[in-house]
Scaffold this motif. Structure first.
Motif, PDB file in Angstrom:
ATOM      1  N   ASP A   5       0.834  -1.192   0.000  1.00 12.45           N
ATOM      2  CA  ASP A   5       0.000   0.000   0.000  1.00 12.45           C
ATOM      3  C   ASP A   5       0.873   1.248   0.000  1.00 12.45           C
ATOM      4  O   ASP A   5       1.607   1.501   0.949  1.00 12.45           O
ATOM      5  CB  ASP A   5      -0.900  -0.019   1.240  1.00 12.45           C
ATOM      6  N   ARG A   6       0.781   2.025  -1.075  1.00 15.93           N
ATOM      7  CA  ARG A   6       1.620   3.218  -1.186  1.00 15.93           C
ATOM      8  C   ARG A   6       1.320   4.227  -0.082  1.00 15.93           C
ATOM      9  O   ARG A   6       2.190   5.002   0.323  1.00 15.93           O
ATOM     10  CB  ARG A   6       1.410   3.863  -2.559  1.00 15.93           C
ATOM     11  N   GLY A  13       4.836   0.972   3.447  1.00 19.13           N
ATOM     12  CA  GLY A  13       4.765   0.647   2.023  1.00 19.13           C
ATOM     13  C   GLY A  13       6.153   0.529   1.406  1.00 19.13           C
ATOM     14  O   GLY A  13       7.007   1.396   1.600  1.00 19.13           O
TER      15      GLY A  13
END
Length: 374
Positions: A328-329, A334
């Motif tokens: 997940d950016r 991340g």
């Protein structure tokens, strides 16, 4: 220790080569009044060092490619062995799982865009179903690209009116159970030449007194990860019973179920393989914390060296929720964000020490496909 780890993966002369490069790169540069003259002389001396003492670059690269393939074959065998041991099913045969190749790509045109949305979408993951293990050396020389494209890999940017040829920045072979069970998937991969050379540069120029630098491990040149499911839609009691049925051991009750399954899986591996508990990185007992835009998250996993057929591989055990946050950016942990932070620190180092960039380019001529950085 770093030299020992290199010797598990490369021609025995490579540690001597790195030591010689380190000596040349760290010599006193104050005697040069002109920085450009110093850098030119450094590049010339490093090229001469390789040519005179370690044969020509092409010969060294061929030895490295040959050895890389050998380790890749062993890594493939390790992944298949882990699947047979850990993926539950009648006879634990290969019919209980499928293979997938996850390719992380970057569009160089979109990455340089002045529009945030396009720039953020410049990196993506393509999950390609494959029939067999895909080797890093074959990916680098392009011989596996036709096969991957036939399997569904799209080599050009899908952004509207872009069509730029994508750069492959990372890739992993996955073994995925056909039905949901304790193991979500097994990933095994060889680190790309570029990332490996970045680590070597960090090691060569490491300064313990510089807070922006940290000592890098090169053990994960060849690595695998076990990503585990935790109770999802089933009771904890049923999950514990499933684990005992699959692996013949009970999960401890003195910790959260997510932590318990990671420790139990490590014990299963330690019974069947040679693991080094003294070098265990335990982010479960002592979670690492990362911060992004005021958001603090804990990073929980087990990381350890595993010896298989005389070769050392870095292993990781983590739960699916940790893996999903890595992808997940927007997450503090991340992986894309982490790589970008590393790249920023590395560029700062190149500005402070231009000789580090020269060394990186020389290393890439040896270990990579001659892709130097301008």
């Amino acid at each position: 220790m770093e030299e020992q780890l290199i010797q598990t993966s490369f021609d025995p002369r490579i540690p001597a080569l790195l030591g010689a490069i380190k000596n040349v790169a760290r010599r006193d540069k104050d005697s040069y009044h002109n920085a450009n003259a110093y850098l030119a002389r450094l590049e010339q001396d490093l090229e001469g060092l390789i040519r005179d003492e370690f044969e020509d670059v092409a010969a060294i690269r061929q030895r490295i490619v040959d050895d890389l393939l050998l380790n890749d074959y062993i890594l493939e065998d390790l992944g298949t062995t882990l699947a047979r041991r850990l993926i539950h099913g009648k006879g634990r045969q290969t019919g209980n799982w499928v293979r997938q190749y996850n390719v992380i790509t970057k569009c160089p045109a979109c990455a340089n865009s002045n529009r945030d949305r396009i720039r953020e979408s410049s990196k993506g993951v393509q999950a390609v179903p494959v029939d067999s293990y895909v080797r890093e050396a074959h990916l680098q020389d392009g011989t596996s690209l036709h096969y991957l494209c036939e399997a569904g890999f799209v080599p050009v940017c899908a952004q509207k009116k872009c069509g730029t040829l994508l750069e492959i920045t990372n890739a992993s072979n996955l073994i995925i159970p056909k039905e949901q069970q304790i193991v979500h998937f097994i990933a095994h991969r060889v680190k790309s030449a570029g990332r490996y050379c970045q680590k070597l540069v960090d090691l060569i120029f490491y300064d313990k007194d510089d807070p922006s630098m940290r000592k890098r491990s090169i053990l994960d040149r060849y690595a695998f990860a076990l990503v585990l499911n935790t109770p999802n839609g089933i009771s904890e009691k049923k999950y514990r019973r499933m684990f005992k049925e699959h692996y013949g051991t009970a999960l401890p009750f003195n910790m959260p179920i997510e932590d318990a399954v990671c420790y139990a899986m490590l014990q299963i591996l330690a019974r069947e393989f040679e693991t080094d508990s003294s070098r265990l990185q335990n982010n479960i007992a002592r979670p690492k914390m990362r911060e992004r835009e005021g958001r603090i998250e804990s990073y929980k996993m087990l990381q350890f060296p595993l010896n298989y057929h005389g070769k050392v591989f870095e292993g990781q055990i983590k739960t699916l929720d940790t893996f999903m946050r890595e992808q997940d950016r927007k997450s503090a942990i991340g992986h894309v964000n982490y790589v970008e932070v590393e790249e920023g620190l590395r560029q700062e180092m190149f500005k402070r020490m231009p000789e580090a960039r020269v060394v990186y380019n020389v290393l890439m001529k040896i270990f990579g496909n001659n892709h130097a950085e301008s």
